[in-house]
Design an enzyme around this catalytic site. Sequence first.
Site, PDB file in Angstrom:
ATOM      1  CB  CYS A  52      -0.921  -0.013   1.225  1.00 58.82           C
ATOM      2  SG  CYS A  52      -2.038   1.392   1.277  1.00 58.82           S
ATOM      3  CB  CYS A  56      -1.446   3.673   8.131  1.00 59.45           C
ATOM      4  SG  CYS A  56      -2.507   4.398   6.872  1.00 59.45           S
ATOM      5  CB  CYS A  59      -1.070  -0.458   8.339  1.00 59.76           C
ATOM      6  SG  CYS A  59      -1.883  -1.616   7.224  1.00 59.76           S
ATOM      7  CB  CYS A  96     -15.925  -6.905   6.042  1.00 66.61           C
ATOM      8  SG  CYS A  96     -15.086  -5.333   5.979  1.00 66.61           S
ATOM      9  CB  CYS A 127     -18.748  -4.505   4.813  1.00 64.24           C
ATOM     10  SG  CYS A 127     -17.731  -3.164   5.470  1.00 64.24           S
ATOM     11  CB  CYS A 187     -18.343   0.469   8.915  1.00 68.78           C
ATOM     12  SG  CYS A 187     -17.332  -0.412  10.107  1.00 68.78           S
ATOM     13  NE  ARG A 260     -18.157  -5.303  13.059  1.00 69.21           N
ATOM     14  CZ  ARG A 260     -18.446  -4.231  12.342  1.00 69.21           C
ATOM     15  NH1 ARG A 260     -17.532  -3.359  12.067  1.00 69.21           N
ATOM     16  NH2 ARG A 260     -19.670  -4.058  11.886  1.00 69.21           N
TER      17      ARG A 260
END
Length: 324
Positions: A52, A56, A59, A96, A127, A187, A260
Amino acid sequence: MIRTDWTMEEARAIHALPFADLMNRAQSLHRAHFDPNAIETASLLSIKTGGCPEDCGYCSQSAHHDTGVKATKLMETGEVLAAARRAKAAGAQRFCMGAAWRSPKDRDMDRLCAMVRGVSDLGLETCMTLGMLSPGQVARLKAAGLDFYNHNIDTSPAYYAQIASTRRMEDRLDTVEQVRKGGIRVCCGGIIGMGEAEEDRIAMLVTLATLPAHPDSVPVNLWNEIKGVPVQARAQAVDPFALLRIVALARILMPASVLRLSAGRTGMSDELQALCFLAGANSIFVGDQLLTTGNPAAWKDHDLLARLGMHIAPAQPRPRVTAE
Ligand code: SAM
Ligand code: DTB
Ligand code: SF4
């Protein structure tokens, strides 16, 4: 009453209540809006892992960090549908699909829409979490039948710059707004345990609770340790009572949103999870794997719910939590 005008002062005062008062207030609101013995179940699949371009700091999938996660291409629709069938058989209500992208490429949209239609046809709620979306991409996913879009703010506005530099919190909030306006349920939540202060955790929840509409669901992730990422140096163990206070505060500020208990359950005792359910958490990820990290084994979750006399909530379309 659903309020979107919460102040930091109010949130701090609720967060600081004596434990029994806090839990009682959260549980009373929980009962007013939900069956307190019902838990929603979602299953996750990483449809495109690693590599990616975003940085972040928490991550495993960022190309900026050396974490040993291998980058893959976008999965074929057939493979995704096979995984969705397995998730349904294992008791998931929602499927998801997550991709490690800054945003999807327009050339991927046909396949993503085919995945949404296919998963939906299996009778699962759908999702996706694919990074930032343009209004046109929101419209295409909505037309394909996407029920939810996950896009987290992750931390407080003040701490955000310590966590990621390739995007701003405003970019996240823009996508959340596009998704909501496009009629896909939102979400949106975050992570605790990344070295943030108590004030940051409260501010993260106040940011969510003062959006024009509360997110339909709010994931609370405990940071799952990833070796080789910048957050590793700052991460702190989260006191179980601090987690409970955050869950309860989220339930009180956003009483009609599904909450959640997401990453981090493998390190939690059954007792702590039960207390989180009492504080207002009413959804979990089921299945052995999250995206690149583990989740409790399916039998453990079934056993836990059975011992608590809890059941899987019947999936049904819920009205949006606040009006336009
Ligand atoms: N690229 C997309 C995005 O950023 O929205 C989708 C995937 S991303 C992995 C989804 C969310 O997973 C992040 O926003 C973050 O809240 C959560 N997450 C990622 N790594 C995590 C970790 N190590 N521990 C806990 N939560 C994590
Ligand atoms: C969310 O808030 N948590 C999920 C889901 N949304 C996509 C992801 C958790 C990821 C945990 C780290 C990993 O497995 O890589
Ligand atoms: Fe990429 Fe999402 Fe991981 Fe950030 S959280 S590095 S955007 S996959």
